[in-house]
Every structure is written in C-alpha cells, then in structure tokens.
Scaffold this active site. Structure first.
Site, PDB file in Angstrom:
ATOM      1  N   ARG A   1       0.693  -1.244  -0.075  1.00 40.39           N
ATOM      2  CA  ARG A   1       0.039  -0.102   0.080  1.00 40.39           C
ATOM      3  C   ARG A   1       0.831   1.274  -0.080  1.00 40.39           C
ATOM      4  NH1 ARG A   1      -2.717  -3.689   3.240  1.00 40.39           N
ATOM      5  NH2 ARG A   1      -4.597  -4.339   1.958  1.00 40.39           N
TER       6      ARG A   1
ATOM      7  N   ASP B   1     -15.132  -9.563  11.851  1.00 47.70           N
ATOM      8  CA  ASP B   1     -13.770  -9.210  11.137  1.00 47.70           C
ATOM      9  C   ASP B   1     -14.078  -7.921  10.847  1.00 47.70           C
ATOM     10  OD1 ASP B   1     -11.357  -9.210   9.821  1.00 47.70           O
ATOM     11  OD2 ASP B   1     -12.374 -10.118   7.947  1.00 47.70           O
TER      12      ASP B   1
END
Length: 575
Positions: free
Chosen positions: A130, A306
């Site tokens: 990223r 999650d």
C-alpha cells in the site's frame, strides 16, 4: 529467519540514468508537517489523512479536458493498492510481490526498479503493498516477507534492511505503507487470520535500529488485560488475539500525537476470547517517541465479524455546540460514521455516530459512550451458523475516505446491501495456516433481495452530520480510495468497469471518465511541475475485489472477471 532471506533483496538493472542528484530535494520533518501543494509526499497527502490536494488548476469547469500524458506498465499482476508518491520530478510506486518503481513524474521515463524476491512457502493472504514513505534522501518500503527496507531515492540502491516480523514462525506479513514521524519509520504487519498478535514497530530512519514496539493486545497485568480471559479455557487467547495494525496512521503535528487503527479479533469468533478485548477494533492515540498508549476509543466490543478498525480517523475540526473543536471522523467497517473529539494531550472522547449502510448487528448505540448493544442472532458463535450485514468487508474496507476543507465534506467509498453467513469452528494455530475460526472456503456472501446497488460514494457534511449526496454503482462494489482537490473536483476509481472518474465535489455530478486497462484499487494523487497540475493513479485489479467479482458473477450475473495487470496513468489538461 534464514540469513539468505534477510539479504535476498535484488536491485534490478537501472532502466535509465537517474535524474541529477541535485534534483532530489531531501524530505524533512518540516516538509512532511506542511507539504508543498506541488508534491505528494505522504500516502494520504498530509499527516491529517485528508487525501486532499490544494492544487486548483484542474476545476469542475475544465476537468472534462483531462488527457493522458503518459502511462507505464508495471508488468505485475494482482491488486495494485499503492498511490503514486511524488517529490519534485521523482515518482515512486510500490506494487504487489515486493516491487518498487521510480519514474520521471513529468515524462514517465523509468529511473530505477527494486525487487525483493518473495520466498517460497510464504502464506500471506494478500501479496500487495500500500505504498512507500519518504524521508531525507531515502525511500522506505515494507515487504510481505516481514522486512522494512531503506532505498536510495535517486538510485534504488538498498541501504539497509530491518526485520519487522518473522513470517515463518509468526505467520505475519506486511502490506502497509510505513509512516515516518520525527525520524522514526513506523509500521505494523498483517496476519490476524493466522493468529498474529498485532503490533507496531518504530525504526530509526537513518540506521534502521529498532526504537520501540507497541502491542495492540495487552499481556496479562498490562492496562486493558482485564478485558481478556484471565483463566479457564481461553486464558491464553491474548497471545493470538489479532488486532493487527495493517494500515498507516495519521499524525497531529501540533500536539505530537499519532492516531492508529487496530484491526479485527483473532479468531473471528468472539466467544473464543470472552470480554471486550481491548484494543481490538479501536483507534489508539500514541506517543511517537515511545509508542506509549495515551488514549483509545473502541468502535465495538468483542469483535466477531472481522470488522477491523484498521483505518485511522481523519483529523479535522468541526462545529460542536456552535464552536469549532479538534476532532476526528471515520467511516468504519461496522457501517457507522464516527465523530470523535481529541484534546491537546491526545485524549479521545465519543461525540456521535450515524449509520451510513445497513447494520443488522447493532440494536442501539449509547449516545454518551458510543458503545453498541447487539442482536445476538447476528453475532457469529462457535458451533453455530449466523448471518450478519454488512459482511466482513464492511460498509467501507481499507480504501481511504477524503476530506475537502473548502466544501466541508467527507467523501466515503462505501458498499451496502451485502451480508455474510458463516459457521464458527475451532481451528488450531499453526504457522502459515488459516486459523480465523471459520472455513475460508465456506464464507457465504449474499446480497439483499431486490438490491439496487452495492458500491458508491457518499458525501457527508462534517459540521452538519448529514448526508449531502450519494453516487450509486448498480453493478459494482467500490474498492477505490478517493482524492479531492481545491479545484472542487473529486477523483475516484474502484469499480469493475475499469473507469477513472471525476465528480463535482459539491454536487456529485459526473464530469469526466476514462477507461484504464484494469480496475483501479489504488488511491489517486495529484502534483504539479512548472505550474502544470497532474493527476496520477495506478490501475491493477486483484485480491479481494477480484474474489468478490467472481462471487457476484454467481449471485447476480455480473462479468466473471476484471482484467488484471498493473499500469501507472498520469493525466493533465489538454490544450
């Protein structure tokens, strides 16, 4: 970690002679604290995380005249999730599989290419990257094999390596861009689904020497440890509790406080680690000098969905009781948009929150504390099957929101009308193996009957707390970050039709679009050279976006795949 893995960095042949050394301006603390509009020195443009460019040559009146200036293929498949970072005429792009490319930002001429070999047997779920960070005359990048590397910005030469984690024994891996604050390079790994206990490490930017380590899950006796099981069957749950800190944080320069997001619990089933589980699904205020925790806010307790809180809130000022206050705003994966107050010492307090997508789990939210109560029929549990919305990808996954101080709006790339059904199981913690407490091959994604869209963009008034406009994508999720500019333009990709788009930031009107060879996941950026403004974006579909595209082919008849293949695109106004 084997010695050959630590030293197995390969620097490819220099593609062409680099720019003159004098052309590279060292990146200082002062420049990072107040970046020049003509450069894009940080992943999100500034320390506050705005994803905003002060450049205003490109406007709503002329953006339709944007034309490609240059493009370059990376030659790499899978999801490209890093922005183009620009300092002067140097552009740096990180890609999946441990590559960094340097280009002349004006012409696209390749300058150098660095690659670290990915070792065989690594179990990383996402071999993406990223982004890089800049400091001095160095470029810093993390790798899926747990290394932080410092490269010479002018040549790509490897200057030093530091080991952040051990992929062989910990099952951790790095996808995050580093954050540099006052001479320290800060980064954390991914791996909550493999039983990794989350942490950050800070390294000296010049030498690579470890400065501090901060775990997100407290050990017994540490503050917050009472929110984890102290005895009985799950008393060691903290050792593999998740909470990985796999996205870069934001930094309050004035008060010298870092704000960092903490990820989901491990395993996903909260009944396997009873308690609130600090500091999962939280934002932490940290001292950059020591890594000490100053304060925190937890978005939801005992995370079982999650719904990672890995994105740090955007640092803004907003109106509260008729006065401007220092605050933070964040669209969280759980489907709520949060306004949080922060004081000069870094103390975080809850202000308010609003739902921005459907959430079937929260039955109420305490207006004073922000603590939710749950519909237990939508809370996954070991040995039971439950359905909840939004699914694990949340109302907004990792892509960045954007704040425009001129419009006073926060722009959110969102996904609605999707749910997940899963059955909780107990899985052993084995290095390199999935251990999230749910069968990865039986994650049952579904969409609401009669849904009219999933992906889109929402614009929220930061002061008003109201939705101003919404763009819906009838046949696509949105996996793209947003860039907004002083020219009143909003740039976004993220859709499966491969388009790069420009909108009127005030109204949401579509003004321009351009088809790239693949889908866009990476954040756009903007820079200028000799007074000419450019907009850059990296195209390259893959990872979760590609997996979901296949699911939507079955669920809704969408195209089965989007073409892969990375390429850098730079645009400017035509004559």
């Amino acid at each position: 970690m084997k010695l050959q893995l630590i030293t197995a960095a390969l620097v490819a042949t220099i593609a062409s002679a680099p720019l003159a050394a004098a052309d590279y301006k060292p990146v200082t603390d002062a420049r990072l604290a107040n970046p020049e509009p003509e450069n894009w020195l940080l992943t999100k443009g500034n320390y506050a995380g705005w994803s905003y460019s002060p450049l205003e040559q490109i406007t709503t009146a002329n953006v339709a005249k944007l034309r490609p200036v240059w493009s370059a293929a990376t030659g790499v498949l899978s999801g490209h999730e890093a922005p183009a970072i620009v300092n002067g005429e140097y552009m740096f792009v990180a890609t999946p599989h441990n590559h960094v490319f340097a280009y002349n930002a004006r012409t696209g001429k390749p300058l150098w290419h660095f690659q670290r070999e990915v070792p065989e047997g690594i179990g990383a779920l996402h071999r993406t990257n990223r982004g890089v960070s800049l400091y001095g005359d160095k470029v810093y990048v993390g790798s899926v094999d747990c290394m932080l590397s410092a490269l010479d910005a002018k040549t790509g030469k490897l200057l030093w390596d530091a080991q952040v984690c051990d992929w062989e024994t910990e099952s951790a891996y790095i996808t995050s861009a580093p954050l540099v604050v006052k001479g320290k390079v800060i980064i954390g790994p991914s791996g909550g689904e493999f039983g990794v206990r989350g942490f950050l490490k800070a390294f000296d930017a010049e030498t690579g020497k470890l400065a501090w380590t901060r775990y997100s899950v407290p050990a017994p006796g540490e503050k917050g440890s009472d929110t984890w099981p102290q005895d009985g069957k799950w008393k060691d749950a903290w050792k593999h509790g998740g909470g990985t800190m796999w996205m870069p944080g934001n930094y309050d320069v004035k008060n010298e406080v870092i704000y960092w997001g903490v990820g989901n619990g491990g395993p996903w089933m909260g009944d396997q680690r009873p308690g609130d589980n600090l500091y999962l699904a939280s934002v932490l205020a940290l001292d950059p000098a020591t890594g000490d925790i100053i304060s925190h806010f937890q978005y939801h307790w005992n995370d079982s969905w999650d719904w990672a809180g890995m994105n740090a809130p955007t640092l803004v000022e907003y109106t509260k009781n008729g006065k401007k206050v220092s605050g933070m705003i964040s669209a969280q994966r759980n489907g709520r948009l949060y306004w949080l107050d922060r004081d000069a010492k870094g103390k975080i307090t809850y202000n308010k929150s609003e739902p921005y997508v459907t959430n079937t789990v929260f039955t109420s939210v305490d207006p004073k504390t922000g603590r939710p109560t749950y519909n237990m029929d939508a809370k996954p549990h070991t040995g039971e099957t439950h359905t909840y919305c939004p699914s694990l990808w949340g109302g907004k996954d990792w892509p960045y929101e954007a704040y425009n101080p001129k419009t006073g709006m926060l722009y959110v790339p969102y996904n609605d009308n999707h749910c997940l059904t899963l059955t909780g199981i107990i899985q052993p913690i084995i290095p390199g193996q999935w251990s999230a407490g749910a069968d990865i091959n039986k994650l049952d994604l579904s969409v609401k009957e009669g849904f009219d869209h999933i992906g889109g963009i929402q614009a929220w008034g930061v002061d008003s707390g109201k939705l101003v406009w919404r763009e819906k994508y009838p046949k696509s999720w949105n996996f793209g970050s947003i860039l907004t500019t002083a020219g009143g333009v909003l740039f976004a990709g993220g859709t499966n039709d491969r388009m790069f788009r420009a909108y009127d930031a005030q109204t949401g009107k579509l003004l321009w679009e351009f088809p790239t060879p693949s889908g866009i996941i990476s954040p756009p950026s903007s820079f200028s050279i000799d007074g000419k403004q450019y907009v850059a974006v990296v195209s390259g579909w893959g990872v979760d976006a590609q997996w979901i595209q296949g699911k939507m082919h079955t669920l809704a008849g969408w195209d089965e795949k989007v073409p892969e293949g990375g390429s850098v695109w730079v645009f400017a106004l035509g004559d």
